[in-house]
Motif scaffolding. Structure first.
Motif, PDB file in Angstrom:
ATOM      1  N   ALA A   3       0.510  -1.086   0.143  1.00  0.00           N
ATOM      2  CA  ALA A   3      -0.276  -0.072  -0.219  1.00  0.00           C
ATOM      3  C   ALA A   3       0.705   1.125  -0.029  1.00  0.00           C
ATOM      4  O   ALA A   3       2.109   1.289   0.719  1.00  0.00           O
ATOM      5  N   SER A   4       0.999   1.982  -0.606  1.00  0.00           N
ATOM      6  CA  SER A   4       1.057   3.561  -0.477  1.00  0.00           C
ATOM      7  C   SER A   4       0.475   5.005  -0.837  1.00  0.00           C
ATOM      8  O   SER A   4      -0.946   5.090  -1.004  1.00  0.00           O
ATOM      9  N   GLN A   5       0.421   5.335  -0.211  1.00  0.00           N
ATOM     10  CA  GLN A   5       0.352   6.728   0.065  1.00  0.00           C
ATOM     11  C   GLN A   5       1.185   7.838   0.417  1.00  0.00           C
ATOM     12  O   GLN A   5       2.042   7.458   0.174  1.00  0.00           O
ATOM     13  N   GLU A  14       4.723  17.987  -0.502  1.00  0.00           N
ATOM     14  CA  GLU A  14       3.824  16.309  -0.616  1.00  0.00           C
ATOM     15  C   GLU A  14       5.682  15.524  -1.309  1.00  0.00           C
ATOM     16  O   GLU A  14       6.171  15.477  -1.785  1.00  0.00           O
ATOM     17  N   THR A  16       5.766  11.236  -2.086  1.00  0.00           N
ATOM     18  CA  THR A  16       5.809   9.450  -2.987  1.00  0.00           C
ATOM     19  C   THR A  16       6.913   8.563  -2.638  1.00  0.00           C
ATOM     20  O   THR A  16       8.311   9.068  -2.855  1.00  0.00           O
ATOM     21  N   SER A 150       5.945   9.251   8.867  1.00  0.00           N
ATOM     22  CA  SER A 150       4.356   8.950   8.228  1.00  0.00           C
ATOM     23  C   SER A 150       4.597   8.172   7.727  1.00  0.00           C
ATOM     24  O   SER A 150       5.146   7.683   6.365  1.00  0.00           O
ATOM     25  N   ALA A 152       4.662   5.713   3.988  1.00  0.00           N
ATOM     26  CA  ALA A 152       4.333   5.907   2.639  1.00  0.00           C
ATOM     27  C   ALA A 152       4.083   5.301   1.862  1.00  0.00           C
ATOM     28  O   ALA A 152       3.793   4.870   1.041  1.00  0.00           O
ATOM     29  N   TYR A 153       4.998   3.915   2.528  1.00  0.00           N
ATOM     30  CA  TYR A 153       4.627   2.604   1.340  1.00  0.00           C
ATOM     31  C   TYR A 153       5.078   0.821   2.675  1.00  0.00           C
ATOM     32  O   TYR A 153       5.179   1.594   3.627  1.00  0.00           O
TER      33      TYR A 153
END
Length: 201
Positions: A3-5, A14, A16, A150, A152-153
């Motif tokens: 999952a990534s965000q 920002e 990614t 946070s 991220a992946y």
């Protein structure tokens, strides 16, 4: 499944994270490659869903700076690789030095550490505040703390032998059972053909 965000450091800043698609076995002998024959699953987009404990994956972080500030030399963000349950404690961490003018994006590589442990893997990012002289748009972004990174992946980490036992061996047994069933059916048909009374009419 991975999952990534995106991670937002500040409004307009920002990041990614994407895995780097490398041949993890490029430096191994033919014997080692044969032993590591398990091909981990991938998403439809080609991203790895599983890494093994003998791998050293690398990742790319893309940072987009849509703020009014130019983040200059001396700026940095923190990265973390954590393995465990829930929000695990980082196993590895480091800093990435960045320079990103306003309105631009940059990509940086990090990672390369041995994963070593089975579990749920998380790539985390963090950054602190930024500072500069007066109203200058030139700012230094400070690295963050591991206490509130946070995610991220994320991905799964398996020992190769454990993965084979849990995922590959049942598939092999199923294939073997199908072959045996087919062979038995063919033998049964041949026996019927040769034992049935022959009639020319």
């Amino acid at each position: 499944m991975p999952a990534s965000q995106p991670v937002t450091f500040h409004d307009g800043l920002e990041a990614t994270v994407e895995p780097i698609d490398e041949d993890q076995d490029s430096d191994l002998t033919l014997f080692q490659r044969a032993r590591n024959e398990v091909e981990p699953g991938k998403t439809p987009g080609g991203q790895r869903t599983i890494y093994f404990t003998d791998e050293r994956p690398r990742f790319t972080v893309k940072i987009a700076n849509n703020t009014e500030y130019d983040f200059v030399e001396g700026s940095s963000v923190s990265w973390y690789i954590a393995i465990g349950d829930g929000m695990p404690e980082p196993v590895y961490q480091g800093e990435i030095d960045i320079e990103i003018p306003s309105g631009e994006s940059r990509e940086y590589e990090f990672g390369g550490e041995l994963l070593a442990f089975e579990g749920h893997g998380v790539i985390g990012l963090n950054a602190g505040g930024h500072s500069g002289k007066g109203n200058s748009v030139k700012r230094e972004l400070h690295s963050g703390s591991s206490r509130n990174y946070s995610p991220a992946y994320s991905f799964s980490v398996w020992d190769r032998d454990h993965y084979r036992v849990i995922h590959e061996r049942p598939k092999e047994m199923q294939r073997t059972a199908m072959i045996i069933t087919f062979v038995v059916a063919v033998i049964g048909m041949l026996q019927l053909m040769f034992t049935a009374p022959f009639s020319p009419f």
